[in-house]
Design an enzyme around this catalytic site. Structure first.
Site, PDB file in Angstrom:
ATOM      1  N   ASP A  40      -7.871  -4.632  -0.511  1.00 44.12           N
ATOM      2  CA  ASP A  40      -8.300  -5.289  -1.746  1.00 44.12           C
ATOM      3  C   ASP A  40      -8.002  -6.783  -1.734  1.00 44.12           C
ATOM      4  O   ASP A  40      -8.609  -7.541  -2.490  1.00 44.12           O
ATOM      5  CB  ASP A  40      -7.620  -4.645  -2.955  1.00 44.12           C
ATOM      6  CG  ASP A  40      -8.062  -3.213  -3.161  1.00 44.12           C
ATOM      7  OD1 ASP A  40      -9.267  -2.963  -3.113  1.00 44.12           O
ATOM      8  OD2 ASP A  40      -7.195  -2.343  -3.355  1.00 44.12           O
ATOM      9  N   HIS A  87       0.851  -1.183   0.000  1.00 47.96           N
ATOM     10  CA  HIS A  87       0.000   0.000   0.000  1.00 47.96           C
ATOM     11  C   HIS A  87       0.887   1.234   0.000  1.00 47.96           C
ATOM     12  O   HIS A  87       2.017   1.198   0.498  1.00 47.96           O
ATOM     13  CB  HIS A  87      -0.920  -0.004   1.231  1.00 47.96           C
ATOM     14  CG  HIS A  87      -1.959   1.067   1.208  1.00 47.96           C
ATOM     15  ND1 HIS A  87      -1.759   2.312   1.747  1.00 47.96           N
ATOM     16  CD2 HIS A  87      -3.216   1.073   0.685  1.00 47.96           C
ATOM     17  CE1 HIS A  87      -2.850   3.045   1.576  1.00 47.96           C
ATOM     18  NE2 HIS A  87      -3.741   2.326   0.940  1.00 47.96           N
TER      19      HIS A  87
END
Length: 457
Positions: free
Chosen positions: A393, A334
Protein backbone atom coordinates in the site's frame (compact mmCIF):
# COMPACT_ATOMS: atom_id res chain seq x y z
CA UNK A 1 -32.67 10.23 2.55
CA UNK A 2 -31.81 10.62 6.22
CA UNK A 3 -32.30 7.23 7.83
CA UNK A 4 -32.16 8.94 11.23
CA UNK A 5 -35.45 10.77 10.70
CA UNK A 6 -38.18 9.27 12.79
CA UNK A 7 -35.67 7.13 14.66
CA UNK A 8 -33.31 7.60 17.57
CA UNK A 9 -30.01 8.90 16.19
CA UNK A 10 -26.61 7.91 17.59
CA UNK A 11 -26.48 11.12 19.65
CA UNK A 12 -29.78 10.81 21.51
CA UNK A 13 -29.50 10.15 25.28
CA UNK A 14 -31.28 6.81 24.90
CA UNK A 15 -28.82 5.49 22.32
CA UNK A 16 -25.80 6.89 24.19
CA UNK A 17 -26.89 5.19 27.42
CA UNK A 18 -27.64 1.88 25.71
CA UNK A 19 -24.30 1.97 23.90
CA UNK A 20 -22.53 2.32 27.25
CA UNK A 21 -24.38 -0.72 28.56
CA UNK A 22 -23.46 -2.65 25.43
CA UNK A 23 -19.79 -1.71 25.70
CA UNK A 24 -19.65 -2.72 29.38
CA UNK A 25 -21.40 -6.01 28.60
CA UNK A 26 -19.00 -6.94 25.79
CA UNK A 27 -15.63 -5.81 27.14
CA UNK A 28 -13.21 -8.68 27.84
CA UNK A 29 -10.05 -8.06 29.85
CA UNK A 30 -6.88 -8.51 27.84
CA UNK A 31 -5.37 -10.71 30.59
CA UNK A 32 -7.99 -13.37 29.85
CA UNK A 33 -6.82 -13.68 26.24
CA UNK A 34 -3.32 -14.30 27.55
CA UNK A 35 -4.51 -16.68 30.27
CA UNK A 36 -6.39 -18.91 27.83
CA UNK A 37 -3.75 -18.57 25.07
CA UNK A 38 -6.21 -17.07 22.60
CA UNK A 39 -4.52 -16.10 19.35
CA UNK A 40 -6.20 -12.75 18.73
CA UNK A 41 -6.49 -12.11 15.03
CA UNK A 42 -5.62 -15.81 14.64
CA UNK A 43 -1.95 -14.82 14.96
CA UNK A 44 0.63 -15.05 17.71
CA UNK A 45 2.75 -12.10 18.86
CA UNK A 46 5.33 -12.87 16.19
CA UNK A 47 2.71 -12.64 13.46
CA UNK A 48 2.57 -16.38 12.79
CA UNK A 49 -0.94 -17.39 11.83
CA UNK A 50 -2.92 -20.23 13.37
CA UNK A 51 -3.09 -23.07 10.85
CA UNK A 52 -6.75 -23.33 9.83
CA UNK A 53 -6.50 -24.87 6.37
CA UNK A 54 -4.38 -25.99 3.44
CA UNK A 55 -4.12 -24.32 0.04
CA UNK A 56 -2.38 -24.91 -3.27
CA UNK A 57 -3.18 -21.48 -4.66
CA UNK A 58 -0.40 -19.29 -3.29
CA UNK A 59 2.37 -19.24 -0.71
CA UNK A 60 3.67 -16.37 1.40
CA UNK A 61 7.24 -16.53 2.71
CA UNK A 62 8.27 -14.18 5.52
CA UNK A 63 10.70 -16.33 7.52
CA UNK A 64 13.44 -18.88 6.91
CA UNK A 65 14.47 -21.85 9.04
CA UNK A 66 18.12 -21.56 10.07
CA UNK A 67 19.61 -24.15 12.45
CA UNK A 68 16.16 -25.13 13.62
CA UNK A 69 15.06 -21.57 14.34
CA UNK A 70 12.70 -19.35 12.35
CA UNK A 71 14.24 -15.98 11.58
CA UNK A 72 12.84 -13.02 9.60
CA UNK A 73 13.65 -13.09 5.90
CA UNK A 74 12.95 -11.04 2.81
CA UNK A 75 9.38 -11.68 1.73
CA UNK A 76 8.47 -13.91 -1.19
CA UNK A 77 5.15 -14.73 -2.83
CA UNK A 78 4.36 -17.65 -5.12
CA UNK A 79 1.31 -18.22 -7.33
CA UNK A 80 0.76 -21.98 -7.70
CA UNK A 81 4.45 -22.49 -6.96
CA UNK A 82 5.73 -19.84 -9.37
CA UNK A 83 7.62 -16.80 -8.08
CA UNK A 84 5.47 -13.74 -8.82
CA UNK A 85 8.60 -11.71 -9.47
CA UNK A 86 9.49 -14.07 -12.34
CA UNK A 87 5.95 -13.98 -13.72
CA UNK A 88 6.01 -10.18 -13.89
CA UNK A 89 9.57 -10.01 -15.22
CA UNK A 90 8.68 -12.40 -18.05
CA UNK A 91 5.66 -10.33 -19.05
CA UNK A 92 7.70 -7.11 -18.99
CA UNK A 93 10.49 -8.70 -21.04
CA UNK A 94 7.99 -9.88 -23.64
CA UNK A 95 6.08 -6.56 -23.53
CA UNK A 96 2.71 -8.07 -22.70
CA UNK A 97 0.15 -7.90 -19.94
CA UNK A 98 0.44 -10.34 -17.03
CA UNK A 99 -2.91 -10.17 -15.23
CA UNK A 100 -4.85 -12.53 -17.49
CA UNK A 101 -2.01 -15.07 -17.60
CA UNK A 102 -1.79 -15.06 -13.78
CA UNK A 103 -5.57 -15.39 -13.53
CA UNK A 104 -5.39 -18.53 -15.69
CA UNK A 105 -2.57 -19.86 -13.52
CA UNK A 106 -4.41 -19.27 -10.24
CA UNK A 107 -7.64 -20.83 -11.48
CA UNK A 108 -6.23 -23.86 -13.33
CA UNK A 109 -2.79 -24.53 -11.76
CA UNK A 110 -0.86 -24.32 -15.03
CA UNK A 111 0.87 -21.72 -17.13
CA UNK A 112 -1.18 -21.36 -20.31
CA UNK A 113 0.19 -21.94 -23.78
CA UNK A 114 -0.14 -19.07 -26.23
CA UNK A 115 -3.30 -20.64 -27.66
CA UNK A 116 -4.80 -21.34 -24.21
CA UNK A 117 -4.17 -17.76 -23.11
CA UNK A 118 -5.69 -16.39 -26.32
CA UNK A 119 -8.84 -18.49 -25.84
CA UNK A 120 -9.04 -17.53 -22.15
CA UNK A 121 -8.73 -13.82 -22.93
CA UNK A 122 -11.35 -14.23 -25.64
CA UNK A 123 -13.74 -15.85 -23.15
CA UNK A 124 -13.19 -13.05 -20.63
CA UNK A 125 -13.88 -10.57 -23.42
CA UNK A 126 -17.19 -12.24 -24.26
CA UNK A 127 -18.18 -12.07 -20.59
CA UNK A 128 -17.24 -8.37 -20.45
CA UNK A 129 -20.83 -7.12 -20.49
CA UNK A 130 -23.70 -6.51 -18.09
CA UNK A 131 -27.32 -7.64 -18.34
CA UNK A 132 -29.62 -5.46 -20.44
CA UNK A 133 -30.53 -2.20 -18.65
CA UNK A 134 -28.43 -3.18 -15.59
CA UNK A 135 -26.55 0.13 -15.66
CA UNK A 136 -29.79 2.12 -15.81
CA UNK A 137 -31.89 0.02 -13.43
CA UNK A 138 -29.26 -0.86 -10.80
CA UNK A 139 -26.08 1.19 -10.95
CA UNK A 140 -27.77 4.53 -11.70
CA UNK A 141 -30.40 4.09 -8.99
CA UNK A 142 -29.49 5.48 -5.54
CA UNK A 143 -25.72 5.62 -6.20
CA UNK A 144 -23.68 5.32 -3.03
CA UNK A 145 -20.85 7.61 -2.00
CA UNK A 146 -18.83 4.49 -1.23
CA UNK A 147 -17.75 2.52 -4.28
CA UNK A 148 -17.27 -0.74 -2.37
CA UNK A 149 -20.87 -0.61 -1.17
CA UNK A 150 -21.94 0.07 -4.74
CA UNK A 151 -19.91 -2.90 -5.96
CA UNK A 152 -21.33 -5.23 -3.30
CA UNK A 153 -24.89 -4.17 -4.11
CA UNK A 154 -24.31 -4.75 -7.82
CA UNK A 155 -22.86 -8.20 -7.17
CA UNK A 156 -25.81 -9.21 -4.98
CA UNK A 157 -28.25 -7.92 -7.58
CA UNK A 158 -26.62 -10.04 -10.30
CA UNK A 159 -28.03 -13.04 -8.41
CA UNK A 160 -31.48 -12.07 -9.75
CA UNK A 161 -30.22 -12.21 -13.35
CA UNK A 162 -28.69 -15.69 -13.05
CA UNK A 163 -31.02 -18.64 -13.77
CA UNK A 164 -28.57 -20.95 -11.97
CA UNK A 165 -27.57 -18.64 -9.13
CA UNK A 166 -27.75 -21.30 -6.37
CA UNK A 167 -26.01 -24.07 -8.30
CA UNK A 168 -22.70 -24.74 -6.50
CA UNK A 169 -21.40 -27.34 -8.94
CA UNK A 170 -17.85 -26.55 -10.00
CA UNK A 171 -18.61 -25.89 -13.70
CA UNK A 172 -21.34 -23.41 -12.76
CA UNK A 173 -19.23 -21.67 -10.10
CA UNK A 174 -16.37 -21.38 -12.59
CA UNK A 175 -18.74 -19.77 -15.11
CA UNK A 176 -19.97 -17.34 -12.46
CA UNK A 177 -16.40 -16.57 -11.39
CA UNK A 178 -15.21 -15.82 -14.92
CA UNK A 179 -18.19 -13.56 -15.50
CA UNK A 180 -17.51 -11.65 -12.28
CA UNK A 181 -13.81 -11.29 -13.13
CA UNK A 182 -14.85 -9.69 -16.42
CA UNK A 183 -17.68 -7.61 -14.94
CA UNK A 184 -15.82 -6.10 -11.97
CA UNK A 185 -14.16 -3.28 -13.96
CA UNK A 186 -17.54 -2.33 -15.46
CA UNK A 187 -19.39 -2.47 -12.14
CA UNK A 188 -16.69 -0.42 -10.42
CA UNK A 189 -16.12 2.27 -13.05
CA UNK A 190 -19.79 2.72 -13.92
CA UNK A 191 -20.56 2.93 -10.21
CA UNK A 192 -18.00 5.71 -9.87
CA UNK A 193 -19.38 7.62 -12.84
CA UNK A 194 -22.89 7.43 -11.35
CA UNK A 195 -21.58 8.79 -8.04
CA UNK A 196 -19.55 11.46 -9.80
CA UNK A 197 -22.63 12.62 -11.71
CA UNK A 198 -25.37 12.46 -9.09
CA UNK A 199 -23.34 13.45 -6.01
CA UNK A 200 -20.62 15.66 -7.49
CA UNK A 201 -22.59 17.22 -10.36
CA UNK A 202 -20.14 16.22 -13.09
CA UNK A 203 -20.91 14.95 -16.57
CA UNK A 204 -22.13 11.37 -16.83
CA UNK A 205 -19.81 9.24 -18.96
CA UNK A 206 -20.52 5.63 -19.85
CA UNK A 207 -18.19 4.06 -22.40
CA UNK A 208 -19.16 0.61 -23.72
CA UNK A 209 -16.34 -1.90 -23.09
CA UNK A 210 -14.10 -3.35 -25.79
CA UNK A 211 -13.67 -7.11 -25.71
CA UNK A 212 -10.09 -7.04 -26.95
CA UNK A 213 -8.69 -4.84 -24.16
CA UNK A 214 -6.84 -6.22 -21.14
CA UNK A 215 -8.26 -5.67 -17.66
CA UNK A 216 -5.84 -2.80 -16.98
CA UNK A 217 -6.63 -1.16 -20.32
CA UNK A 218 -10.36 -1.60 -19.70
CA UNK A 219 -10.14 0.28 -16.39
CA UNK A 220 -8.42 3.28 -17.99
CA UNK A 221 -10.56 3.17 -21.13
CA UNK A 222 -13.84 3.17 -19.19
CA UNK A 223 -12.71 5.72 -16.61
CA UNK A 224 -11.25 8.54 -18.68
CA UNK A 225 -13.55 10.89 -20.62
CA UNK A 226 -11.38 10.61 -23.74
CA UNK A 227 -10.53 6.90 -23.10
CA UNK A 228 -6.85 7.65 -23.77
CA UNK A 229 -3.89 6.22 -21.86
CA UNK A 230 -0.22 5.53 -22.46
CA UNK A 231 1.28 2.07 -22.74
CA UNK A 232 3.35 2.70 -19.61
CA UNK A 233 0.24 3.66 -17.63
CA UNK A 234 -1.60 0.49 -18.66
CA UNK A 235 1.39 -1.78 -18.05
CA UNK A 236 2.08 -0.37 -14.57
CA UNK A 237 -1.60 -0.68 -13.61
CA UNK A 238 -1.44 -4.27 -14.88
CA UNK A 239 1.46 -4.96 -12.50
CA UNK A 240 -0.52 -3.44 -9.62
CA UNK A 241 -3.41 -5.78 -10.42
CA UNK A 242 -1.12 -8.82 -10.41
CA UNK A 243 0.37 -7.83 -7.06
CA UNK A 244 -3.10 -7.43 -5.53
CA UNK A 245 -4.86 -10.42 -7.10
CA UNK A 246 -3.91 -13.05 -4.52
CA UNK A 247 -2.18 -13.22 -1.15
CA UNK A 248 -2.75 -16.58 0.49
CA UNK A 249 -5.83 -18.09 2.09
CA UNK A 250 -5.31 -16.38 5.44
CA UNK A 251 -5.85 -12.75 4.47
CA UNK A 252 -9.15 -11.46 5.81
CA UNK A 253 -11.17 -11.38 2.60
CA UNK A 254 -9.89 -14.71 1.23
CA UNK A 255 -10.51 -16.37 4.59
CA UNK A 256 -14.00 -14.84 4.48
CA UNK A 257 -14.42 -16.46 1.07
CA UNK A 258 -13.52 -19.87 2.52
CA UNK A 259 -15.74 -19.40 5.57
CA UNK A 260 -18.83 -18.32 3.66
CA UNK A 261 -18.26 -20.84 0.84
CA UNK A 262 -18.14 -23.63 3.43
CA UNK A 263 -21.81 -22.93 4.22
CA UNK A 264 -22.59 -23.88 0.57
CA UNK A 265 -24.25 -20.56 -0.18
CA UNK A 266 -24.28 -18.96 -3.65
CA UNK A 267 -21.33 -17.29 -5.37
CA UNK A 268 -22.83 -13.79 -5.27
CA UNK A 269 -23.33 -13.90 -1.50
CA UNK A 270 -19.77 -15.16 -1.01
CA UNK A 271 -18.18 -12.45 -3.15
CA UNK A 272 -20.31 -9.72 -1.54
CA UNK A 273 -19.06 -10.88 1.86
CA UNK A 274 -15.47 -10.76 0.61
CA UNK A 275 -16.04 -7.23 -0.68
CA UNK A 276 -17.34 -6.22 2.75
CA UNK A 277 -14.14 -7.55 4.30
CA UNK A 278 -11.87 -5.82 1.79
CA UNK A 279 -13.65 -2.51 2.31
CA UNK A 280 -12.31 -2.25 5.86
CA UNK A 281 -9.49 0.28 6.37
CA UNK A 282 -7.39 -2.45 7.99
CA UNK A 283 -7.49 -4.40 4.74
CA UNK A 284 -8.21 -2.73 1.39
CA UNK A 285 -8.46 0.93 2.29
CA UNK A 286 -4.92 1.46 3.58
CA UNK A 287 -3.41 3.06 0.47
CA UNK A 288 -5.82 6.01 0.74
CA UNK A 289 -4.45 6.65 4.22
CA UNK A 290 -0.92 6.59 2.80
CA UNK A 291 -1.55 9.27 0.17
CA UNK A 292 -3.40 11.45 2.69
CA UNK A 293 -0.48 11.10 5.09
CA UNK A 294 1.94 12.21 2.39
CA UNK A 295 -0.31 15.17 1.56
CA UNK A 296 0.01 16.14 5.21
CA UNK A 297 3.79 15.66 5.25
CA UNK A 298 4.23 17.73 2.08
CA UNK A 299 2.09 20.52 3.56
CA UNK A 300 3.94 20.63 6.88
CA UNK A 301 7.56 19.90 5.95
CA UNK A 302 9.15 22.92 4.29
CA UNK A 303 12.14 21.08 2.82
CA UNK A 304 11.31 17.58 1.56
CA UNK A 305 15.01 16.87 1.02
CA UNK A 306 15.95 17.61 4.66
CA UNK A 307 16.07 14.19 6.32
CA UNK A 308 16.16 15.67 9.82
CA UNK A 309 13.03 17.73 9.21
CA UNK A 310 11.19 14.77 7.69
CA UNK A 311 12.30 12.56 10.59
CA UNK A 312 11.05 15.11 13.14
CA UNK A 313 7.63 15.27 11.52
CA UNK A 314 7.33 11.49 11.25
CA UNK A 315 8.15 11.35 14.95
CA UNK A 316 5.19 13.68 15.58
CA UNK A 317 2.93 11.40 13.55
CA UNK A 318 4.15 8.36 15.48
CA UNK A 319 3.53 10.13 18.80
CA UNK A 320 -0.03 11.15 17.87
CA UNK A 321 0.87 14.82 17.51
CA UNK A 322 0.32 15.16 13.76
CA UNK A 323 -1.78 13.99 10.79
CA UNK A 324 -4.78 11.96 12.09
CA UNK A 325 -3.19 11.52 15.56
CA UNK A 326 -3.63 7.76 15.42
CA UNK A 327 0.08 7.16 16.00
CA UNK A 328 0.50 5.20 12.77
CA UNK A 329 2.87 5.69 9.85
CA UNK A 330 0.65 4.23 7.16
CA UNK A 331 2.10 1.87 4.59
CA UNK A 332 4.79 0.65 7.00
CA UNK A 333 4.42 -2.81 8.53
CA UNK A 334 2.45 -5.93 7.67
CA UNK A 335 0.76 -8.72 9.60
CA UNK A 336 3.07 -11.34 8.05
CA UNK A 337 6.08 -9.71 6.42
CA UNK A 338 8.97 -8.32 8.42
CA UNK A 339 12.15 -7.56 6.45
CA UNK A 340 10.34 -6.77 3.20
CA UNK A 341 7.03 -7.10 1.38
CA UNK A 342 7.88 -8.56 -2.06
CA UNK A 343 4.95 -6.73 -3.65
CA UNK A 344 6.31 -3.38 -2.47
CA UNK A 345 9.80 -4.32 -3.70
CA UNK A 346 8.47 -5.25 -7.15
CA UNK A 347 6.25 -2.18 -7.45
CA UNK A 348 9.00 0.18 -6.33
CA UNK A 349 11.13 -1.06 -9.21
CA UNK A 350 8.58 0.20 -11.76
CA UNK A 351 7.38 3.37 -10.06
CA UNK A 352 10.40 5.43 -11.09
CA UNK A 353 9.58 5.27 -14.81
CA UNK A 354 6.06 6.55 -14.23
CA UNK A 355 7.30 9.24 -11.84
CA UNK A 356 9.60 10.53 -14.58
CA UNK A 357 6.78 10.47 -17.15
CA UNK A 358 4.51 12.38 -14.75
CA UNK A 359 7.17 14.78 -13.41
CA UNK A 360 6.88 13.41 -9.86
CA UNK A 361 10.56 12.70 -9.11
CA UNK A 362 10.55 15.00 -6.06
CA UNK A 363 7.55 13.20 -4.55
CA UNK A 364 9.16 9.81 -5.23
CA UNK A 365 12.32 10.92 -3.41
CA UNK A 366 10.18 11.80 -0.38
CA UNK A 367 8.53 8.36 -0.46
CA UNK A 368 11.93 6.68 -0.52
CA UNK A 369 13.13 8.80 2.40
CA UNK A 370 10.07 7.96 4.52
CA UNK A 371 10.48 4.27 3.63
CA UNK A 372 14.01 4.44 5.03
CA UNK A 373 13.30 6.49 8.17
CA UNK A 374 9.95 5.07 9.35
CA UNK A 375 11.09 1.54 10.38
CA UNK A 376 13.95 3.06 12.40
CA UNK A 377 11.55 5.38 14.26
CA UNK A 378 9.00 2.63 14.94
CA UNK A 379 11.69 0.28 16.26
CA UNK A 380 12.91 3.00 18.60
CA UNK A 381 9.46 3.78 19.99
CA UNK A 382 7.75 0.42 20.37
CA UNK A 383 8.36 -3.15 21.41
CA UNK A 384 8.99 -5.10 18.21
CA UNK A 385 8.12 -8.78 17.91
CA UNK A 386 9.19 -8.76 14.26
CA UNK A 387 10.67 -6.24 11.85
CA UNK A 388 8.67 -3.73 9.84
CA UNK A 389 9.08 -2.51 6.28
CA UNK A 390 7.08 -0.80 3.55
CA UNK A 391 4.06 -2.81 2.41
CA UNK A 392 2.36 -2.83 -1.00
CA UNK A 393 0.00 0.00 0.00
CA UNK A 394 2.96 2.33 0.53
CA UNK A 395 3.57 2.71 -3.20
CA UNK A 396 0.26 1.60 -4.78
CA UNK A 397 -1.59 4.75 -3.71
CA UNK A 398 1.21 6.87 -5.18
CA UNK A 399 0.90 4.94 -8.46
CA UNK A 400 -2.88 5.38 -8.53
CA UNK A 401 -2.52 9.10 -7.93
CA UNK A 402 0.00 9.42 -10.76
CA UNK A 403 -2.45 7.52 -12.95
CA UNK A 404 -5.05 10.13 -11.93
CA UNK A 405 -7.39 7.48 -10.58
CA UNK A 406 -9.96 8.97 -8.19
CA UNK A 407 -9.42 8.00 -4.56
CA UNK A 408 -12.95 6.65 -4.35
CA UNK A 409 -11.84 3.85 -6.68
CA UNK A 410 -8.68 2.77 -4.84
CA UNK A 411 -10.36 -0.05 -2.87
CA UNK A 412 -12.33 -1.22 -5.92
CA UNK A 413 -9.14 -1.46 -7.99
CA UNK A 414 -7.98 -3.85 -5.26
CA UNK A 415 -11.26 -5.77 -5.61
CA UNK A 416 -10.97 -5.91 -9.42
CA UNK A 417 -7.68 -7.72 -8.87
CA UNK A 418 -8.59 -9.83 -5.82
CA UNK A 419 -11.77 -11.27 -7.37
CA UNK A 420 -9.41 -13.72 -9.10
CA UNK A 421 -7.95 -14.91 -5.80
CA UNK A 422 -11.40 -15.08 -4.20
CA UNK A 423 -12.67 -17.17 -7.11
CA UNK A 424 -9.73 -19.56 -6.84
CA UNK A 425 -10.24 -19.96 -3.08
CA UNK A 426 -13.99 -20.52 -3.50
CA UNK A 427 -13.32 -23.22 -6.09
CA UNK A 428 -10.73 -24.81 -3.79
CA UNK A 429 -13.14 -24.86 -0.83
CA UNK A 430 -15.92 -26.44 -2.90
CA UNK A 431 -13.60 -28.94 -4.61
CA UNK A 432 -12.48 -30.32 -1.27
CA UNK A 433 -16.04 -30.50 0.09
CA UNK A 434 -14.87 -29.67 3.60
CA UNK A 435 -16.90 -29.15 6.73
CA UNK A 436 -18.58 -25.85 7.50
CA UNK A 437 -15.94 -23.66 9.14
CA UNK A 438 -16.73 -23.17 12.81
CA UNK A 439 -13.86 -22.33 15.17
CA UNK A 440 -14.27 -22.45 18.94
CA UNK A 441 -14.95 -19.53 21.28
CA UNK A 442 -14.64 -19.96 25.04
CA UNK A 443 -17.54 -18.60 27.06
CA UNK A 444 -16.32 -16.67 30.12
CA UNK A 445 -19.57 -15.15 31.39
CA UNK A 446 -20.44 -16.56 34.86
CA UNK A 447 -23.71 -18.46 35.35
CA UNK A 448 -26.54 -16.43 36.89
CA UNK A 449 -29.86 -17.12 38.61
CA UNK A 450 -32.95 -15.75 36.91
CA UNK A 451 -34.44 -12.67 38.64
CA UNK A 452 -38.16 -11.89 38.43
CA UNK A 453 -39.09 -8.55 36.86
CA UNK A 454 -40.38 -7.15 40.15
CA UNK A 455 -37.10 -7.95 41.94
CA UNK A 456 -34.71 -6.37 39.39
CA UNK A 457 -32.80 -3.16 40.24
Amino acid sequence: MDLGKGYYSENTPEIVELSKLSEEADLIENDLFIKYDVKRGLRDLNGKGVLTGLTRISEIIAKKNVDGKEIPADGEIYFRGYDVHQLIDAAVKENRFAFEECAYLLLFDKLPTGKELFEFEKLLGVYKSLPTSFVRDVIMKAPSRDMMNTLARSVLTLYSYDDHADDVSLPNVLRQSLQLISMFPLLSIYGYHAYNHYHEGNSLIIHPPKEELSTAETILYLLRPDSKYTELEAKLLDICLVLHMEHGGGNNSSFTTHVVSSSMTDTYSVIAAAIGSLKGPRHGGANIKVVHMFDDIEANVSNWEDEDEVRAYLDKILNKEAFDKAGLIYGIGHAIYSKSDPRAVILKGFVEKLAVEKGKEKELALYKMVEKIAPELIAGERTMYKGVSANVDFYSGFVYRMLELPEELYPTIFAIARIVGWSAHRMEELANNGKIIRPAYMAIEPRKEYVDMTDRD
